[in-house]
Design a protein around this motif. Structure first.
Motif, mmCIF file in Angstrom:
data_model
loop_
_atom_site.group_PDB
_atom_site.id
_atom_site.type_symbol
_atom_site.label_atom_id
_atom_site.label_comp_id
_atom_site.label_asym_id
_atom_site.label_seq_id
_atom_site.Cartn_x
_atom_site.Cartn_y
_atom_site.Cartn_z
ATOM 1 N N VAL A 135 9.422 -12.188 12.682
ATOM 2 C CA VAL A 135 9.354 -11.919 11.191
ATOM 3 C C VAL A 135 9.659 -10.810 10.343
ATOM 4 O O VAL A 135 9.904 -10.357 9.219
ATOM 5 C CB VAL A 135 8.463 -12.793 10.482
ATOM 6 C CG1 VAL A 135 8.288 -14.188 10.716
ATOM 7 C CG2 VAL A 135 6.865 -12.070 10.736
ATOM 8 N N ALA A 136 9.322 -9.665 11.275
ATOM 9 C CA ALA A 136 9.307 -8.364 10.595
ATOM 10 C C ALA A 136 9.492 -7.121 12.018
ATOM 11 O O ALA A 136 9.047 -7.314 13.026
ATOM 12 C CB ALA A 136 8.162 -7.906 9.956
ATOM 13 N N VAL A 137 10.445 -6.322 11.580
ATOM 14 C CA VAL A 137 10.715 -5.017 12.491
ATOM 15 C C VAL A 137 10.728 -3.869 11.759
ATOM 16 O O VAL A 137 11.322 -3.698 10.689
ATOM 17 C CB VAL A 137 11.979 -5.318 13.316
ATOM 18 C CG1 VAL A 137 12.195 -4.363 14.292
ATOM 19 C CG2 VAL A 137 12.064 -6.540 14.109
ATOM 20 N N ARG A 149 0.575 3.462 9.136
ATOM 21 C CA ARG A 149 1.138 3.109 7.730
ATOM 22 C C ARG A 149 1.978 1.819 7.657
ATOM 23 O O ARG A 149 1.969 0.895 7.193
ATOM 24 C CB ARG A 149 1.435 4.175 6.692
ATOM 25 C CG ARG A 149 0.419 4.819 6.336
ATOM 26 C CD ARG A 149 0.901 5.887 5.204
ATOM 27 N NE ARG A 149 2.030 6.931 5.739
ATOM 28 C CZ ARG A 149 1.516 8.143 6.286
ATOM 29 N NH1 ARG A 149 0.518 8.585 6.490
ATOM 30 N NH2 ARG A 149 2.663 8.827 6.886
ATOM 31 N N GLU A 150 2.972 2.071 8.709
ATOM 32 C CA GLU A 150 4.090 1.017 8.976
ATOM 33 C C GLU A 150 3.457 -0.346 9.484
ATOM 34 O O GLU A 150 3.758 -1.453 8.721
ATOM 35 C CB GLU A 150 5.044 1.362 9.980
ATOM 36 C CG GLU A 150 6.088 2.496 9.458
ATOM 37 C CD GLU A 150 7.052 1.875 8.595
ATOM 38 O OE1 GLU A 150 7.198 0.819 8.632
ATOM 39 O OE2 GLU A 150 7.602 2.875 7.702
ATOM 40 N N SER A 151 2.342 -0.253 10.295
ATOM 41 C CA SER A 151 1.915 -1.321 10.857
ATOM 42 C C SER A 151 1.014 -2.093 9.573
ATOM 43 O O SER A 151 1.054 -3.412 9.400
ATOM 44 C CB SER A 151 0.687 -1.117 11.801
ATOM 45 O OG SER A 151 1.410 -0.574 13.057
ATOM 46 N N GLU A 152 0.130 -1.322 8.860
ATOM 47 C CA GLU A 152 -0.383 -1.887 7.689
ATOM 48 C C GLU A 152 0.359 -2.729 6.616
ATOM 49 O O GLU A 152 0.270 -3.786 6.186
ATOM 50 C CB GLU A 152 -1.237 -0.897 7.015
ATOM 51 C CG GLU A 152 -2.489 -0.236 7.903
ATOM 52 C CD GLU A 152 -3.090 1.035 7.304
ATOM 53 O OE1 GLU A 152 -2.530 1.500 6.377
ATOM 54 O OE2 GLU A 152 -4.011 1.250 7.780
ATOM 55 N N GLU A 153 1.529 -1.830 6.536
ATOM 56 C CA GLU A 153 2.578 -2.308 5.610
ATOM 57 C C GLU A 153 3.233 -3.517 5.937
ATOM 58 O O GLU A 153 3.279 -4.621 5.190
ATOM 59 C CB GLU A 153 3.610 -1.298 5.062
ATOM 60 C CG GLU A 153 4.655 -1.990 4.267
ATOM 61 C CD GLU A 153 3.834 -2.045 2.774
ATOM 62 O OE1 GLU A 153 4.817 -3.008 2.039
ATOM 63 O OE2 GLU A 153 2.936 -1.610 2.487
ATOM 64 N N MET A 154 3.444 -3.919 7.142
ATOM 65 C CA MET A 154 4.147 -4.885 7.941
ATOM 66 C C MET A 154 2.996 -6.232 7.645
ATOM 67 O O MET A 154 3.431 -7.261 7.188
ATOM 68 C CB MET A 154 4.509 -4.647 9.347
ATOM 69 C CG MET A 154 5.215 -5.959 10.121
ATOM 70 S SD MET A 154 5.388 -5.569 11.754
ATOM 71 C CE MET A 154 6.607 -4.283 11.799
ATOM 72 N N LEU A 155 1.951 -5.899 8.169
ATOM 73 C CA LEU A 155 0.752 -6.936 7.857
ATOM 74 C C LEU A 155 0.484 -7.396 6.555
ATOM 75 O O LEU A 155 0.129 -8.375 6.383
ATOM 76 C CB LEU A 155 -0.284 -6.419 8.793
ATOM 77 C CG LEU A 155 -0.144 -6.251 10.300
ATOM 78 C CD1 LEU A 155 -1.489 -5.638 10.829
ATOM 79 C CD2 LEU A 155 -0.033 -7.660 11.050
ATOM 80 N N ARG A 156 0.687 -6.332 5.516
ATOM 81 C CA ARG A 156 0.491 -6.957 4.232
ATOM 82 C C ARG A 156 1.592 -7.639 3.902
ATOM 83 O O ARG A 156 1.459 -8.635 3.065
ATOM 84 C CB ARG A 156 0.604 -5.319 3.290
ATOM 85 C CG ARG A 156 -0.087 -5.787 1.834
ATOM 86 C CD ARG A 156 0.199 -4.407 1.135
ATOM 87 N NE ARG A 156 1.450 -3.847 0.767
ATOM 88 C CZ ARG A 156 2.528 -4.551 0.126
ATOM 89 N NH1 ARG A 156 2.228 -5.855 -0.303
ATOM 90 N NH2 ARG A 156 3.606 -4.071 0.097
ATOM 91 N N GLN A 157 2.867 -7.212 4.170
ATOM 92 C CA GLN A 157 3.873 -8.016 3.732
ATOM 93 C C GLN A 157 4.191 -9.312 4.251
ATOM 94 O O GLN A 157 4.778 -10.545 3.949
ATOM 95 C CB GLN A 157 5.408 -7.291 3.866
ATOM 96 C CG GLN A 157 5.426 -6.248 2.912
ATOM 97 C CD GLN A 157 6.734 -5.587 3.133
ATOM 98 O OE1 GLN A 157 7.609 -6.017 3.871
ATOM 99 N NE2 GLN A 157 6.964 -4.468 2.354
#
Length: 166
Positions: A135-137, A149-157
């Motif tokens: 679902v996200a890359v 930050r990228e991981s946190e944003e991916m998990l937030r979205q």
């Protein structure tokens, strides 16, 4: 390498740039080494898109060159089968997650063949052998803070993500 160099009375110079995004720094180190009259060059390129100059120079000067962990076409390579590593990671993830689980990839640098191949192997295995949903890359330089930050944003979205391949 250091032990082998000692055993064979070889002068070994090991240099590393500040981080995996510092290709300009690495290229300058390599240029300095090539100008210093070295007998061989072993490199783990931090950016596969910025190697042409020093590869050509080493070859023109007859300096044996090989790469570690990052493949450059036509240059001897010592390292892992990174595509297979991605496949193995996907297989392991699929064995641990429920059917149809959402997963994401934090791919690392798009300037390093190892990251590109691992991501490709992971994606291909998911598509061909599992029912997991990618679902996200995100691809980013391999700096800890930025990756966090990228991981946190991916998990937030995508709060439904149950597995993350990093």
């Amino acid at each position: 390498m250091q032990q082998a160099a000692q055993e064979h009375d070889i002068r070994l110079v090991v240099m590393t740039p500040e981080n995996e995004a510092a290709y300009g720094e690495q290229n300058q180190m390599i240029e300095d080494l090539l100008q210093g009259g070295i007998d061989a060059l072993i490199v783990s390129p931090v950016n596969i898109h910025h190697t042409d100059q020093w590869v050509a120079e080493a070859q023109a000067d007859g300096i044996p060159l090989l790469t570690i962990d990052e493949k450059i076409p036509g240059i001897p390579y010592v390292g892992s089968d990174n595509y297979r590593i991605g496949q193995m990671a996907a297989k392991e993830m699929a064995s641990r997650l429920p059917a149809h689980a959402a997963v994401g990839i934090l791919a690392g640098s798009a300037n390093q063949d190892a990251h590109i191949q691992r991501t490709a192997g992971f994606r291909d295995y998911l598509r061909e052998h599992t029912d997991l949903r990618l679902v996200a890359v995100a691809a980013d330089e391999t700096k800890y803070r930025q990756a966090t930050r990228e991981s946190e944003e991916m998990l937030r979205q995508h709060p439904a993500i149950q597995g993350l391949f990093v």
